[in-house]
Enzyme design. Structure first.
Site, mmCIF file in Angstrom:
data_model
loop_
_atom_site.group_PDB
_atom_site.id
_atom_site.type_symbol
_atom_site.label_atom_id
_atom_site.label_comp_id
_atom_site.label_asym_id
_atom_site.label_seq_id
_atom_site.Cartn_x
_atom_site.Cartn_y
_atom_site.Cartn_z
ATOM 1 N N HIS A 294 0.809 -1.221 0.000
ATOM 2 C CA HIS A 294 0.000 0.000 0.000
ATOM 3 C C HIS A 294 0.844 1.275 0.000
ATOM 4 O O HIS A 294 1.897 1.349 0.619
ATOM 5 C CB HIS A 294 -0.920 0.011 1.228
ATOM 6 C CG HIS A 294 -0.180 0.041 2.532
ATOM 7 N ND1 HIS A 294 0.199 1.202 3.155
ATOM 8 C CD2 HIS A 294 0.276 -0.966 3.324
ATOM 9 C CE1 HIS A 294 0.832 0.925 4.282
ATOM 10 N NE2 HIS A 294 0.895 -0.387 4.404
ATOM 11 N N ASP A 295 0.374 2.256 -0.744
ATOM 12 C CA ASP A 295 0.904 3.623 -0.715
ATOM 13 C C ASP A 295 2.327 3.750 -1.224
ATOM 14 O O ASP A 295 3.005 4.738 -0.947
ATOM 15 C CB ASP A 295 0.805 4.209 0.703
ATOM 16 C CG ASP A 295 -0.611 4.244 1.234
ATOM 17 O OD1 ASP A 295 -1.422 5.001 0.673
ATOM 18 O OD2 ASP A 295 -0.922 3.494 2.176
ATOM 19 N N GLY B 194 5.011 -1.226 2.684
ATOM 20 C CA GLY B 194 4.175 -0.047 2.508
ATOM 21 C C GLY B 194 4.925 1.271 2.556
ATOM 22 O O GLY B 194 5.933 1.423 3.243
#
Length: 263
Positions: free
Chosen positions: A118-119, A136
């Site tokens: 994520h991200d 992440g």
């Protein structure tokens, strides 16, 4: 061209000349640009945008919810640029409220079994070799190459034109233009071959080498090394990129080989 055995949600926006092979699943709120190909058994989930002329190989999963316990269902995305190839069984997760999106740039190659959490922000022309695992909120800048089986710690920042040896454990930031290898991971020289391939001049490469001689081989601490670089070396875009990267590093940068690799 959609095969009858593929599932495409009626709300997905698919360019007319996209090839969708059998057993593909494409969820709602997905956009796929013209000329792209989605291989059999790939899964493209809600919130994913794929650019033009991308090639998604069989078994890849793009846009799955983050593997982050702080994620509570917020609306987030995956954005993939043009001319990018995602090989077999790679996985790319959506963002969280940290950045709201995961981004893969243009002209990238993510080889088989790569994971991008994520991200993450992955720049243009980046290569992630087989089974690279990216935690992440990692940032990888343009033209970086990460060797196979490497694991990149959450929040790490890897600069442009970096080459990381296969099997590396990356827990510190890696400044631009260099090669990183050994155990524990450290500076092993300027990525001069890669820079020449990208039309850097000999003068530019020498200036980069001069910066890193001071930073990694002068026995100065990082703060004093940056002061010397700024005071004694001629201003250039490359010098300023190095200064800015090191000053803004949140996790600290990798070691220089002159400082030893003791635990």
């Amino acid at each position: 061209m959609k095969q009858p055995l593929a599932y495409v949600h009626p709300e997905a926006k698919i360019a007319p000349n996209v090839v969708i092979e059998p057993f593909v699943t494409i969820d709602k709120n997905v956009v796929i640009g013209e000329g792209s190909r989605i291989g059999s058994n790939a899964t493209i989930l809600e919130g994913t945008t794929i650019g033009k002329n991308c090639n998604i190989f069989p078994g890849a999963v793009i846009g799955a919810v983050p593997q982050d316990l702080k994620f509570v269902g917020e609306e987030t995305t995956v954005e993939i640029g043009d001319n990018t190839t995602i090989r077999e069984f790679a996985t790319i997760n959506r963002g969280t409220k940290a950045r709201n999106k995961t981004v893969i740039g243009n002209n990238c190659l993510l080889m088989a079994y790569v994971h991008v959490a994520h991200d993450c922000i992955i720049g243009n022309n980046v290569i992630l070799v087989n089974s690279v695992q990216v935690a992440g909120e990692v940032v990888i800048e343009d033209w970086a190459i990460i060797g196979g089986l490497s694991a990149i710690h959450q929040f790490v920042h890897i600069g442009a034109h970096v080459m990381v040896a296969g099997g590396s454990l990356v827990s510190k930031d890696i400044p631009p233009f260099i090669k990183a290898g050994r155990e524990r991971l450290s500076y092993v020289g300027v990525n001069s071959i890669g820079l020449r391939r990208r039309s850097f001049t000999n003068e530019q490469i020498r200036d980069i080498q001069d910066c890193y001689r001071v930073l990694f081989q002068s026995s100065l601490n990082n703060s004093d090394a940056l002061i010397r670089i700024e005071a004694e070396l001629p201003a250039s875009n490359e010098r300023d990129d190095i200064l800015l990267f090191v000053r803004n590093s949140q996790r600290g940068i990798i070691r220089g080989y002159a400082s030893g690799n003791e635990a």
